[in-house]
Design a protein around this motif. Structure first.
Motif, mmCIF file in Angstrom:
data_model
loop_
_atom_site.group_PDB
_atom_site.id
_atom_site.type_symbol
_atom_site.label_atom_id
_atom_site.label_comp_id
_atom_site.label_asym_id
_atom_site.label_seq_id
_atom_site.Cartn_x
_atom_site.Cartn_y
_atom_site.Cartn_z
ATOM 1 N N GLN A 1 1.020 -1.241 0.027
ATOM 2 C CA GLN A 1 0.186 -0.109 -0.013
ATOM 3 C C GLN A 1 0.988 1.199 0.018
ATOM 4 O O GLN A 1 0.657 2.203 -0.640
ATOM 5 N N VAL A 2 1.857 1.279 0.725
ATOM 6 C CA VAL A 2 3.070 2.474 0.934
ATOM 7 C C VAL A 2 3.451 2.701 -0.601
ATOM 8 O O VAL A 2 3.560 3.801 -1.033
ATOM 9 N N ALA A 3 3.856 1.424 -1.012
ATOM 10 C CA ALA A 3 4.648 1.505 -2.429
ATOM 11 C C ALA A 3 3.446 2.028 -3.326
ATOM 12 O O ALA A 3 4.000 3.117 -4.220
ATOM 13 N N ALA A 4 2.214 1.705 -3.205
ATOM 14 C CA ALA A 4 1.428 2.076 -4.315
ATOM 15 C C ALA A 4 0.945 3.593 -4.104
ATOM 16 O O ALA A 4 1.116 4.512 -4.905
ATOM 17 N N GLU A 5 0.984 3.972 -2.748
ATOM 18 C CA GLU A 5 0.764 5.539 -2.477
ATOM 19 C C GLU A 5 1.830 6.286 -2.995
ATOM 20 O O GLU A 5 1.846 7.366 -3.540
ATOM 21 N N SER A 6 3.339 5.671 -2.984
ATOM 22 C CA SER A 6 4.481 6.559 -3.446
ATOM 23 C C SER A 6 4.249 6.499 -4.844
ATOM 24 O O SER A 6 4.965 7.630 -5.173
ATOM 25 N N GLY A 7 4.051 5.405 -5.350
ATOM 26 C CA GLY A 7 3.932 5.286 -6.867
ATOM 27 C C GLY A 7 3.007 6.249 -7.554
ATOM 28 O O GLY A 7 3.289 6.990 -8.428
ATOM 29 N N GLY A 8 1.771 6.353 -6.673
ATOM 30 C CA GLY A 8 0.890 7.307 -7.238
ATOM 31 C C GLY A 8 1.144 8.697 -6.987
ATOM 32 O O GLY A 8 1.114 9.596 -8.007
ATOM 33 N N VAL A 9 2.131 9.224 -6.050
ATOM 34 C CA VAL A 9 2.688 10.381 -5.934
ATOM 35 C C VAL A 9 3.586 10.511 -6.893
ATOM 36 O O VAL A 9 3.566 11.721 -7.511
ATOM 37 N N ASP A 10 4.468 9.566 -7.161
ATOM 38 C CA ASP A 10 5.640 9.970 -8.266
ATOM 39 C C ASP A 10 4.928 10.204 -9.598
ATOM 40 O O ASP A 10 5.273 10.820 -10.556
ATOM 41 N N ASP A 11 3.724 9.435 -9.884
ATOM 42 C CA ASP A 11 3.071 9.447 -11.075
ATOM 43 C C ASP A 11 2.639 10.970 -11.240
ATOM 44 O O ASP A 11 2.474 11.558 -12.285
ATOM 45 N N LYS A 12 2.028 11.592 -10.171
ATOM 46 C CA LYS A 12 1.626 12.865 -10.084
ATOM 47 C C LYS A 12 2.670 13.907 -10.525
ATOM 48 O O LYS A 12 2.465 14.743 -11.430
ATOM 49 N N TRP B 1 -8.164 13.510 -13.437
ATOM 50 C CA TRP B 1 -7.453 14.547 -14.439
ATOM 51 C C TRP B 1 -8.242 13.986 -15.689
ATOM 52 O O TRP B 1 -8.473 12.790 -15.964
ATOM 53 N N ARG B 2 -8.594 14.792 -16.612
ATOM 54 C CA ARG B 2 -9.047 14.752 -17.962
ATOM 55 C C ARG B 2 -7.802 13.849 -18.791
ATOM 56 O O ARG B 2 -6.761 14.382 -18.855
ATOM 57 N N GLY B 3 -8.236 12.745 -19.483
ATOM 58 C CA GLY B 3 -7.108 11.925 -20.125
ATOM 59 C C GLY B 3 -6.398 10.822 -19.437
ATOM 60 O O GLY B 3 -5.749 10.152 -19.959
ATOM 61 N N VAL B 4 -6.663 11.083 -18.004
ATOM 62 C CA VAL B 4 -5.765 10.082 -17.161
ATOM 63 C C VAL B 4 -6.665 8.633 -16.699
ATOM 64 O O VAL B 4 -7.787 9.288 -16.053
ATOM 65 N N GLU C 1 -4.088 21.398 -19.488
ATOM 66 C CA GLU C 1 -3.998 22.613 -18.940
ATOM 67 C C GLU C 1 -4.697 22.736 -17.612
ATOM 68 O O GLU C 1 -4.553 23.338 -16.535
ATOM 69 N N ALA C 2 -5.820 21.939 -17.297
ATOM 70 C CA ALA C 2 -6.742 21.727 -16.131
ATOM 71 C C ALA C 2 -6.167 21.129 -15.013
ATOM 72 O O ALA C 2 -6.703 21.001 -14.035
ATOM 73 N N TRP C 3 -5.130 20.399 -15.383
ATOM 74 C CA TRP C 3 -4.281 19.519 -14.446
ATOM 75 C C TRP C 3 -3.750 20.473 -13.250
ATOM 76 O O TRP C 3 -2.960 21.366 -13.379
ATOM 77 N N GLN C 4 -4.078 20.189 -12.004
ATOM 78 C CA GLN C 4 -3.939 21.036 -10.740
ATOM 79 C C GLN C 4 -2.677 20.352 -9.819
ATOM 80 O O GLN C 4 -2.907 18.954 -9.589
#
Length: 734
Positions: free
Chosen positions: A22-33, A67-70, A55-58
Motif C-alpha cells: 500500500q505504501v509503495a502504491a501510494e508512493s508510486g501514485g505520488v510519483d505518477d502525479k 484528471w482529464r485523459g488520465v 491545462e486543467a491538471w492541478q
C-alpha cells in the motif's frame, strides 16, 4: 513451531507485505502525479496559445486519477494516458517511462514533431497500447523494447527507414499493426512471420518492396496498398480456412492472373486490386464471396468478358472496373448486379451500350460514372427513371444534342457532371427541380441561350461550373439563391450509412473541387503521391475522409466573412469564357456561401455593384469584360481575399485605399484599365506586387514615382502575373 504460531507468523508477514504494498502504491501514485505535472509544464512551454485538457491538471488537492485523459488501475497508479486531439505541438515528451504502470498511451491527432524518444519509450515495459498516429514525427521507428504490445499505430507521420528491428521483438502479443502513410522502406516478405496473434495489418502508403507476404490469409484485415510490391499472387495464397475480411493490394506492381482460390476467403467484404498489372480473366471464384460489399478491380488489364459467377455476389454494393480499356459496348452483365449502389466504369474506351446493358435499370444505383469514354450520340433519356441516382458523371465523352429536360425528375440527384462533351442547346428550366443538387458541372460544352432563372430553386447548389460554353444574356437575379441552404442535403447524407467512398475518388474531387482553388489547395497534398508526383489513390484514407466530410457538410476549411471565419464549406460560381452580358446584378451580394466568383471572359458592362463587397470571397476574377466606373471601396472588406483579377476592363477613378487593408492578397491585377489612377506604395502587402500588376495603366504610379503601364496593349499581355499564372484554377480540372 506449533501450527497456531506458524499461522500467526504467516498472517503477520502478509499484513506487513500488504502495508508495504500500500505504501509503495501510494508512493508510486505520488510519483505518477509528479511525472504528469512535469508533462504538463513541458506541454505548456511548447504550446503557448492553444492547449488541450491537460491545462486543467492541478498541482494541489485532486488525485490525478480524476484528471482529464488520465486513467488509473485499482492500485491508484496511472495506467492510461489519452492526449489525442489535444493541440500538442513541438517535440515529444521524454519521460513516459517514469509512469511505470502505464499500459496505454495515446498521443494521436496532434502536431508532435521530431524523432521519437526511443530510449525512453522502450523502457515502458508494461505498455500494451501505443497510438502516435496523425502527427509530424520523423526519423526511424524503434519500439523493440515494448514486448507486451497488442496495438501499435504510428500511421500518418513522417517516419522513414526500415522497420525490421521491431520484428519479431514485439510480435508475441501484437494483434493490430498500423504503419500506413509514412516513408518506411525495406523488404516485408517475411517480416511478420513471428507475429502469430496478429489480425489487423495496414502497411499502406509507404515504400515497402519485395513480394506479397505468403500467409496473409491468417489476418482479418490486410492492406499493403500504395507500395512497391512485385511478383505474382499464387493459388496457395488463399488456403482453406482463410480469415480475411478486407484485402487491399491496390497501387503496387503485382502481375499475372489473380487466383480463383480467393473463393476460400468466404468472410471477405472488401477486395481491392486497383492499380496493378493483373491480366486475364476476372477470377470467377469471387462469385462465391457472398458477403462481398465492395470490389475494386480498376486500372488493370483484365479481359472484357466478366464471369457470370460474379452476379452471385448478392451483397455487392460497390463495383469499380474502371481503366481496363475494354472498348466496345458496356457489357450486359453489369445490368444483372441488382444490389449495386455504385458502378464506376470510367476510362474504358466504351463507345455505346449504355441502355442495352441494363445499367440504367438497376433499382438501387446511386452513383454511375461513365466518364472518360468514347460515347457518342445523345444523352440517354432513360437516366431520368433512375429514382435512386445521386451522382451522375458522364463527363469527357462525345455526347451531343440537348440536355434532356427529363433529368429534372431526378429528385435525389446531388451531382451532375456533363462537362467536356459537345452538348448544345439551352440549360433546361427543369434543372430547378433538383433541390438536392450540390454540384452542377456543365463546363466545356457548346451550350447556348440564357441561364434559366429557375436555377435559383437549387438552394443546395454550392458548386456551379458553366465555364467555356456559349451562354448569352444576363445573369438572372434569381441565381443569387443557389447554395443558400444546403443543410437538408447534408443532413440526408449524414443519416445515410450506405455511402461508399471507393477507388479513385480523388479524381472526382479534382474535377468537382478545383484543387488549386486556395480554400481547397491542401487537397493537392493528398491527391499526389509525394514519392512519384503522380496521382494518388485514397488508400491512406485521406481522400476517403475529405470526401466524406464534403458530402456531409462538415467543415474542412473556414469561410470568411469580414474579419471573422465561420464554419461553412466555401462554394464557387464559374461562368468564365461565355458570352454573357449586361450588368452584374446587385443581388449577387446575398450569396453568403460563395467563396470563389469567376466571371472573366464575358461581355459584362456597367459598374461593379457595391453589394459585391458583402460576399465572403477568397477569389474574384472579372477580367476581360467591359466593366466601367470605380472599384467599390467595399471590396476592401474582403479580409480573406487572396486573389483578385480585374484586368482588361474600363475601370476608372482612384484605387480605393481600403484595398491596402487586404493583408492576405497574393495576386492583384488591374492591368489594362487605362483610366484607373493612384499611387502604389511599395510597403505593406501591396509592396509585394510589381509593375506586372499594373501594365497598361498610365495613371498608376509606383512608390518610385514612375508610371506603371509602359507596355502597349497591342503586345502580348499576361492574363495574370507570371508567378501566379500556373496556379489559377482552370474552368474544370481533370
Amino acid at each position: 513451531m506449533s501450527p497456531s504460531l506458524l499461522l500467526t507468523f504467516l498472517c503477520g508477514l502478509l499484513f506487513i507485505a500488504g502495508e508495504a504494498a500500500q505504501v509503495a502504491a501510494e508512493s508510486g501514485g505520488v510519483d505518477d502525479k509528479e511525472v504528469l505535472l512535469e508533462l504538463k509544464r513541458f506541454l505548456v512551454a511548447n504550446n503557448k496559445v492553444n492547449r488541450g485538457g491537460y491545462e486543467a491538471w492541478q498541482e494541489s488537492g485532486q488525485s490525478p486519477c480524476l484528471w482529464r485523459g488520465v486513467g488509473c488501475n485499482r492500485g491508484g497508479r496511472v495506467a492510461s494516458l489519452n492526449l489525442t486531439c489535444s493541440t500538442i505541438s513541438g517535440p515529444a515528451f521524454g519521460n513516459f517511462s517514469r509512469l511505470s504502470a502505464l499500459t496505454s498511451l495515446d498521443l494521436s491527432d496532434n502536431s508532435i514533431i521530431g524523432a521519437l524518444p526511443a530510449s525512453d519509450l522502450n523502457q515502458c515495459h508494461s505498455l500494451v497500447h501505443l497510438n502516435i498516429s496523425h502527427n509530424l514525427i520523423t526519423g526511424s521507428l524503434n519500439v523493440s523494447g515494448l514486448t507486451k504490445l497488442r496495438v501499435l499505430d504510428v500511421s500518418a507521420n513522417r517516419l522513414e527507414g526500415g522497420v525490421a528491428v521491431n520484428f519479431p521483438a514485439i510480435c508475441a502479443n501484437l494483434t493490430l499493426l498500423h504503419l500506413s502513410t509514412n516513408n518506411f522502406t525495406g523488404n516485408i516478405t517475411n517480416m511478420l512471420e513471428g507475429c502469430t496473434r496478429l489480425e489487423y495489418v495496414d502497411l499502406s502508403s509507404n515504400n515497402f518492396d519485395g513480394e506479397l507476404l505468403p500467409d496473409i490469409a491468417r489476418f482479418r484485415k490486410f492492406s499493403v496498398a500504395e507500395n512497391n510490391l512485385s511478383g505474382t499472387v499464387p493459388w496457395t495464397m488463399f488456403p482453406d480456412g482463410c480469415k480475411l475480411q478486407s484485402l487491399d493490394l491496390s497501387a503496387n506492381q503485382l502481375v499475372g492472373s489473380f487466383p480463383d482460390s480467393i473463393a476460400k476467403c468466404t468472410n471477405l467484404t472488401y477486395l481491392s486490386l486497383w492499380g496493378n498489372n493483373f491480366a486475364g480473366m476476372v477470377p470467377a471464384g469471387i462469385g462465391k464471396l457472398a458477403s462481398l460489399d465492395a470490389l475494386v478491380l480498376g486500372k488493370n488489364r483484365f479481359d472484357r468478358q466478366i464471369p457470370q459467377e460474379l452476379t452471385n455476389c448478392m451483397s455487392l454494393q460497390f463495383l469499380d472496373i474502371s481503366r481496363n480499356m475494354f472498348g466496345g459496348d458496356v457489357q450486359e452483365i453489369f445490368g444483372n448486379f441488382m444490389s449495386l449502389k455504385y458502378l464506376v466504369l470510367h476510362h474504358n474506351n466504351y463507345t455505346g451500350g449504355i441502355v442495352a446493358s441494363g445499367v440504367l435499370r438497376l433499382p438501387l444505383l446511386a452513383r454511375l460514372d461513365l466518364s472518360f469514354n468514347e460515347f457518342t450520340s445523345d444523352l440517354p433519356q432513360e437516366v431520368a427513371d433512375m429514382k435512386s441516382l445521386k451522382y451522375l458523371t458522364l463527363a469527357d465523352n462525345n455526347f451531343s444534342g440537348r440536355i434532356p429536360p427529363e433529368y429534372g425528375r431526378l429528385a435525389e440527384l446531388q451531382a451532375l457532371d456533363l462537362s467536356n462533351n459537345t452538348l448544345s442547346g439551352g440549360i433546361p428550366a427543369s434543372i430547378g427541380n433538383l433541390t438536392s443538387l450540390l454540384w452542377l458541372i456543365l463546363a466545356g460544352n457548346q451550350l447556348s441561350g440564357e441561364i434559366p432563372p429557375e436555377i435559383g430553386y437549387c438552394t443546395s447548389l454550392l458548386w456551379l461550373n458553366l465555364a467555356d460554353n456559349q451562354l448569352t444574356g444576363n445573369i438572372p437575379p434569381e441565381m443569387a439563391e443557389i447554395g443558400r441552404n444546403p443543410g437538408p442535403t447534408f443532413a440526408k447524407n449524414r443519416n445515410d450509412t450506405s455511402v461508399f467512398i471507393g477507388s479513385n475518388e480523388c479524381q472526382v474531387m479534382r474535377r468537382w473541387i478545383p484543387a488549386s482553388y486556395r480554400p481547397f489547395n491542401f487537397i493537392n497534398s493528398v491527391l499526389t503521391d509525394p514519392r512519384t508526383k503522380k496521382d494518388s489513390v485514397m488508400t491512406g484514407g485521406n481522400c476517403r475522409n475529405i470526401w466524406d466530410r464534403i458530402l456531409k457538410g462538415y467543415i474542412i476549411v473556414p469561410m470568411c466573412t469580414s474579419s471573422l471565419s465561420v464554419g461553412s464549406l466555401p462554394g464557387y460560381v464559374q461562368l468564365s469564357r461565355n458570352m454573357l452580358s449586361g450588368e452584374i446584378p446587385p443581388r449577387i451580394g446575398t450569396m453568403q456561401n460563395i467563396g470563389l466568383l469567376f466571371l472573366d471572359g464575358n461581355s459584362f458592362t456597367g459598374q461593379l455593384p457595391r453589394d459585391i463587397g458583402r460576399l465572403p470571397l477568397v477569389e474574384l476574377n472579372i477580367s476581360r469584360n467591359n466593366i466601367s466606373g470605380p472599384i467599390p471601396s467595399e471590396i476592401g472588406e474582403y479580409m480573406c481575399l487572396e486573389r483578385m483579377d480585374l484586368s482588361f476592363n474600363n475601370l476608372s477613378d482612384e484605387l480605393p485605399t481600403s484595398l491596402f487593408k487586404l493583408t492576405e492578397l497574393v495576386l492583384f491585377n488591374v492591368s489594362y484599365n487605362p483610366l484607373i489612377s493612384g499611387n502604389i506604395s511599395t510597403t505593406g502587402q501591396f509592396g509585394t506586387f510589381d509593375e506586372q500588376s499594373f501594365l497598361g495603366d498610365p495613371l498608376i504610379s509606383l512608390d518610385q514615382g514612375e508610371p506603371a503601364g509602359k507596355k502597349q496593349p497591342g503586345e502580348e499581355a499576361p492574363y495574370v502575373t507570371a508567378v501566379e499564372r500556373s496556379s489559377i484554377p482552370t474552368a474544370i480540372l481533370v
